[in-house]
Design a protein around this motif. Structure first.
Motif, PDB file in Angstrom:
ATOM      1  N   SER A  38       0.798  -1.227   0.000  1.00 34.31           N
ATOM      2  CA  SER A  38       0.000   0.000   0.000  1.00 34.31           C
ATOM      3  C   SER A  38       0.833   1.281   0.000  1.00 34.31           C
ATOM      4  O   SER A  38       0.282   2.356  -0.200  1.00 34.31           O
ATOM      5  CB  SER A  38      -0.986  -0.003   1.170  1.00 34.31           C
ATOM      6  OG  SER A  38      -0.276   0.039   2.395  1.00 34.31           O
ATOM      7  N   THR A  42      -2.877   1.128  -4.414  1.00 29.96           N
ATOM      8  CA  THR A  42      -4.137   1.141  -3.675  1.00 29.96           C
ATOM      9  C   THR A  42      -4.986  -0.039  -4.131  1.00 29.96           C
ATOM     10  O   THR A  42      -4.731  -0.622  -5.182  1.00 29.96           O
ATOM     11  CB  THR A  42      -4.938   2.444  -3.933  1.00 29.96           C
ATOM     12  OG1 THR A  42      -5.356   2.466  -5.306  1.00 29.96           O
ATOM     13  CG2 THR A  42      -4.123   3.680  -3.592  1.00 29.96           C
ATOM     14  N   ALA A  43      -5.998  -0.340  -3.350  1.00 30.27           N
ATOM     15  CA  ALA A  43      -6.960  -1.385  -3.702  1.00 30.27           C
ATOM     16  C   ALA A  43      -8.135  -0.771  -4.464  1.00 30.27           C
ATOM     17  O   ALA A  43      -9.179  -1.388  -4.614  1.00 30.27           O
ATOM     18  CB  ALA A  43      -7.444  -2.086  -2.445  1.00 30.27           C
ATOM     19  N   THR A  44      -7.939   0.441  -4.951  1.00 30.45           N
ATOM     20  CA  THR A  44      -8.950   1.171  -5.717  1.00 30.45           C
ATOM     21  C   THR A  44      -8.367   1.491  -7.093  1.00 30.45           C
ATOM     22  O   THR A  44      -7.312   0.982  -7.456  1.00 30.45           O
ATOM     23  CB  THR A  44      -9.326   2.483  -5.000  1.00 30.45           C
ATOM     24  OG1 THR A  44      -8.198   3.369  -5.041  1.00 30.45           O
ATOM     25  CG2 THR A  44      -9.732   2.227  -3.553  1.00 30.45           C
ATOM     26  N   ASP A  45      -9.009   2.399  -7.813  1.00 29.29           N
ATOM     27  CA  ASP A  45      -8.454   2.827  -9.093  1.00 29.29           C
ATOM     28  C   ASP A  45      -7.568   4.063  -8.942  1.00 29.29           C
ATOM     29  O   ASP A  45      -7.074   4.620  -9.915  1.00 29.29           O
ATOM     30  CB  ASP A  45      -9.550   3.050 -10.132  1.00 29.29           C
ATOM     31  CG  ASP A  45     -10.578   4.079  -9.701  1.00 29.29           C
ATOM     32  OD1 ASP A  45     -10.448   4.667  -8.602  1.00 29.29           O
ATOM     33  OD2 ASP A  45     -11.526   4.308 -10.464  1.00 29.29           O
ATOM     34  N   GLN A  46      -7.327   4.475  -7.691  1.00 30.18           N
ATOM     35  CA  GLN A  46      -6.445   5.619  -7.435  1.00 30.18           C
ATOM     36  C   GLN A  46      -4.993   5.195  -7.644  1.00 30.18           C
ATOM     37  O   GLN A  46      -4.554   4.170  -7.117  1.00 30.18           O
ATOM     38  CB  GLN A  46      -6.634   6.113  -6.003  1.00 30.18           C
ATOM     39  CG  GLN A  46      -5.699   7.243  -5.629  1.00 30.18           C
ATOM     40  CD  GLN A  46      -5.753   7.587  -4.149  1.00 30.18           C
ATOM     41  OE1 GLN A  46      -6.509   7.000  -3.386  1.00 30.18           O
ATOM     42  NE2 GLN A  46      -4.932   8.529  -3.746  1.00 30.18           N
ATOM     43  N   GLY A  52      -3.240   1.919  -9.340  1.00 24.42           N
ATOM     44  CA  GLY A  52      -4.285   1.324  -8.521  1.00 24.42           C
ATOM     45  C   GLY A  52      -4.575  -0.081  -9.023  1.00 24.42           C
ATOM     46  O   GLY A  52      -4.488  -0.350 -10.226  1.00 24.42           O
ATOM     47  N   LEU A  54      -7.445  -1.983  -8.524  1.00 20.00           N
ATOM     48  CA  LEU A  54      -8.836  -2.371  -8.712  1.00 20.00           C
ATOM     49  C   LEU A  54      -8.980  -2.990 -10.104  1.00 20.00           C
ATOM     50  O   LEU A  54      -8.590  -2.389 -11.104  1.00 20.00           O
ATOM     51  CB  LEU A  54      -9.758  -1.158  -8.591  1.00 20.00           C
ATOM     52  CG  LEU A  54     -11.250  -1.456  -8.712  1.00 20.00           C
ATOM     53  CD1 LEU A  54     -11.738  -2.265  -7.512  1.00 20.00           C
ATOM     54  CD2 LEU A  54     -12.025  -0.158  -8.827  1.00 20.00           C
ATOM     55  N   LEU A 121     -10.708  -7.622  -5.725  1.00 22.55           N
ATOM     56  CA  LEU A 121     -10.714  -6.245  -6.187  1.00 22.55           C
ATOM     57  C   LEU A 121     -11.314  -6.080  -7.580  1.00 22.55           C
ATOM     58  O   LEU A 121     -10.974  -5.155  -8.311  1.00 22.55           O
ATOM     59  CB  LEU A 121      -9.287  -5.669  -6.175  1.00 22.55           C
ATOM     60  CG  LEU A 121      -8.538  -5.734  -4.849  1.00 22.55           C
ATOM     61  CD1 LEU A 121      -7.152  -5.142  -4.999  1.00 22.55           C
ATOM     62  CD2 LEU A 121      -9.318  -5.056  -3.744  1.00 22.55           C
ATOM     63  N   LYS A 123     -13.679  -5.049 -10.545  1.00 24.53           N
ATOM     64  CA  LYS A 123     -14.506  -3.871 -10.782  1.00 24.53           C
ATOM     65  C   LYS A 123     -15.973  -4.295 -10.839  1.00 24.53           C
ATOM     66  O   LYS A 123     -16.282  -5.324 -11.408  1.00 24.53           O
ATOM     67  CB  LYS A 123     -14.105  -3.164 -12.074  1.00 24.53           C
ATOM     68  CG  LYS A 123     -12.759  -2.477 -11.971  1.00 24.53           C
ATOM     69  CD  LYS A 123     -12.477  -1.660 -13.195  1.00 24.53           C
ATOM     70  CE  LYS A 123     -11.139  -0.946 -13.016  1.00 24.53           C
ATOM     71  NZ  LYS A 123     -10.845  -0.066 -14.150  1.00 24.53           N
ATOM     72  N   GLN A 124     -16.809  -3.503 -10.265  1.00 25.20           N
ATOM     73  CA  GLN A 124     -18.247  -3.819 -10.228  1.00 25.20           C
ATOM     74  C   GLN A 124     -18.916  -3.382 -11.506  1.00 25.20           C
ATOM     75  O   GLN A 124     -18.701  -2.420 -12.088  1.00 25.20           O
ATOM     76  CB  GLN A 124     -18.920  -3.127  -9.037  1.00 25.20           C
ATOM     77  CG  GLN A 124     -18.336  -3.539  -7.724  1.00 25.20           C
ATOM     78  CD  GLN A 124     -18.500  -5.020  -7.395  1.00 25.20           C
ATOM     79  OE1 GLN A 124     -19.457  -5.650  -7.834  1.00 25.20           O
ATOM     80  NE2 GLN A 124     -17.578  -5.585  -6.659  1.00 25.20           N
TER      81      GLN A 124
END
Length: 124
Positions: A38, A42-46, A52, A54, A121, A123-124
């Motif tokens: 980390s 990140t575990a997001t798209d940031q 990221g 994600l 992770l 994507k939805q």
């Protein structure tokens, strides 16, 4: 009909054999181990120092929009799956020459657990 069901069951079993990290990994432990990552990811798209993560599983390396990849990663033909992630985490510069990633994870169990976490992770 019976043959079709048998084929589906066989395909499901074969897919588990092809991805042992999914069957053997510990998501909770992988979540905890990801804290090592980390600082850069990140575990997001940031994006941070690294992109990221994600939706990383199934994505072609070097293609996440908005991140400036190293030349080696941008030119890579790698698609991130359990096998390529495991190899990359073990020895990033052997898998993608010219990558900026210098951190490796020597322990196979740690890699498996992180990869299982990366599967969460999506994507939805």
């Amino acid at each position: 009909m019976e043959q079709k069901v048998s084929m589906i069951i066989f395909a499901a079993i074969a897919s588990l054999a092809a991805f042992p990290a999914l069957a053997d990994g510990d998501v909770a432990r992988g979540t905890s181990l990801f804290k090592r990552c980390s600082g850069c990811h990140t575990a997001t798209d940031q994006n941070k120092v690294g992109p990221g993560l994600l939706g990383v599983v199934g994505r072609k390396a070097g293609t996440e929009a908005g991140y400036k990849y190293s030349g080696g990663m941008a030119k890579s033909d790698v698609v991130w799956d359990d096998t390529t992630l495991d190899a990359f985490l073990a020895a990033p510069r052997k898998v993608v020459q010219g990558t900026s990633m210098s951190v490796s994870i020597a322990n196979a169990t740690d890699r498996q657990d992180i990869i299982v976490y990366l599967h969460t992770l999506a994507k939805q």
